[in-house]
Scaffold this active site. Structure first.
Site, short mmCIF file in Angstrom:
data_model
loop_
_atom_site.label_atom_id
_atom_site.label_comp_id
_atom_site.label_asym_id
_atom_site.label_seq_id
_atom_site.Cartn_x
_atom_site.Cartn_y
_atom_site.Cartn_z
CD GLU A 47 41.45 -20.41 52.55
OE1 GLU A 47 40.87 -21.35 51.34
OE2 GLU A 47 41.26 -20.69 53.09
CG ASN A 110 43.66 -19.04 55.39
OD1 ASN A 110 43.66 -17.75 54.25
ND2 ASN A 110 43.28 -19.87 54.71
CE LYS A 127 39.33 -20.42 56.51
NZ LYS A 127 39.83 -21.91 55.35
CD GLU A 146 42.02 -24.04 56.23
OE1 GLU A 146 41.39 -24.98 55.31
OE2 GLU A 146 41.85 -22.79 56.42
CB CYS A 172 37.49 -20.58 52.42
SG CYS A 172 37.71 -22.78 51.83
CG ASN A 197 42.71 -22.97 48.21
OD1 ASN A 197 43.44 -23.24 47.34
ND2 ASN A 197 42.63 -21.34 48.50
N1 ING Z 1 37.90 -25.60 52.47
C1 ING Z 1 36.67 -26.17 52.70
C2 ING Z 1 35.67 -25.03 52.86
O1 ING Z 1 35.13 -25.20 53.72
C3 ING Z 1 35.69 -28.17 53.56
C4 ING Z 1 36.52 -27.96 53.89
C5 ING Z 1 34.81 -28.33 52.83
C6 ING Z 1 34.76 -27.98 54.41
C7 ING Z 1 33.68 -29.31 52.39
C8 ING Z 1 33.44 -28.65 54.84
C9 ING Z 1 32.95 -29.08 53.42
O2 ING Z 1 35.40 -24.54 51.27
C10 ING Z 1 38.65 -24.59 53.25
N2 ING Z 1 39.82 -23.85 52.64
O3 ING Z 1 38.13 -23.54 54.47
#
Ligand code: ING
Length: 311
Positions: A47, A110, A127, A146, A172, A197
């Site tokens: 991503e 995204n 996204k 985001e 993601c 990410n």
């Molecule tokens: N990053 C993370 C993901 O969903 C996140 C945000 C991390 C949400 C951990 C919930 C728990 O992997 C992106 N860019 O979506």
């Protein structure tokens, strides 16, 4: 005749704020050549793979935000990827931040694309599940903005005939929501590409941190198994601008098994030869949606679930 395709995930290590696109593209090209040498028909990148993951910090400077986006794809700085794909006869998946003006106003997405072995874009996804928040939260070690920098994708979850089968994309946070895979599964998807990410630390829920890699694999393995498809998860990994991000890029078979996994948190290519018909026995038995998953059952469930507690 078995339908097989050799898929590669090109995991990216950190990209600093100051690293220019030419330097990043050089890294991507090196991994494209490595993937080809390893026998890959397709190489998949993470991503937002052209820059540092800027949603981790706040800015109100419109010009600074726009500088993280691509106004055209391919553009002068990304054209070498398309040229080399054509020269090597290899397809690729690319995640990037898209500036779009086609609706008469500036829109930011995204985005990810599928490119065939002639260097032609055959599919695009924007996204849908945008995590984080839109307001500035300075008190945390990093943010996820985001919801501030992107609009929700307006293209739905699509599939395309590509790479000898049917391919789809999620991005993601989408991988944590079963609907993302199911909408693709209902369209007969064979392979799903998912760049990510993902910080090791979750400021809003630090007790989740120790399970970050487990949840990463659980989400994608479930999606693969429950929709009888291959899933390729590709990380932007490592310590990037003070944010440590999980690695763990992997290639998952329709039976849910991880058949290839990155062992570093840096630029690393992993490859697997994928039998696209491996999911058939699941689609024809356990997950035969036509006979086991009846829409009318869902209407009844929703109606009942929607009712107040019968008491
Ligand atoms: N990053 C993370 C993901 O969903 C996140 C945000 C991390 C949400 C951990 C919930 C728990 O992997 C992106 N860019 O979506």
């Amino acid at each position: 005749m078995a339908r097989t395709v050799t898929l590669a995930a090109a995991q990216m290590g950190p990209i600093s704020r100051s690293e220019d696109r030419a330097s990043v593209v050089a890294r991507l090209l090196a991994m494209m050549r490595q993937a080809k040498a390893m026998g890959a028909d397709v190489v998949a990148y993470p991503e937002a793979t052209l820059t540092a993951f800027f949603p981790h910090w706040f800015t109100e400077d419109e010009a600074e935000v726009d500088a993280w986006f691509e106004r055209e794809m391919p553009g002068p700085q990304t054209q070498p990827l398309f040229d080399e794909a054509r020269r090597l006869a290899i397809g690729f998946h690319l995640g990037y931040c898209e500036l779009d003006f086609s609706a008469g106003r500036k829109r930011r997405f995204n985005t990810s694309i599928l490119v065939d072995s002639s260097g032609t874009i055959i599919g695009k996804y924007r996204k849908i599940h945008l995590p984080g928040h839109s307001d500035h939260r300075p008190g945390t070690p990093f943010q996820n903005l985001e919801k501030r920098y992107f609009e929700v994708g307006d293209l739905g979850f699509g599939v395309w005939r590509a790479y000898g089968g049917v391919a789809g994309m999620i991005i993601c946070n989408d991988r944590r929501w079963p609907e993302s895979y199911r909408v693709l599964g209902l369209q007969g998807v064979d392979m799903v590409f998912c760049g990510y990410n993902t910080p090791v630390h979750h400021p809003a829920a630090p007790d989740h941190d120790r399970l970050g890699q487990f949840h990463n694999e659980l989400s994608m393995q479930s999606g693969a198994y429950q929709n009888s498809c291959w899933v390729v998860g590709i990380a932007k990994a490592g310590m990037e601008e003070g944010v440590d991000m999980i690695a763990g890029s992997c290639i998952i078979a329709p039976n849910g098994e991880i058949v290839a996994r990155a062992t570093s948190a840096d630029d690393e290519v992993i490859v697997a030869r994928c039998d696209l018909d491996l999911g058939r026995s699941y689609r024809e038995t356990t997950f035969n949606m036509a006979i086991h998953r009846r829409p009318e059952h869902y209407r009844m469930i929703v109606e009942r679930t929607g009712r107040p507690d019968p008491g």
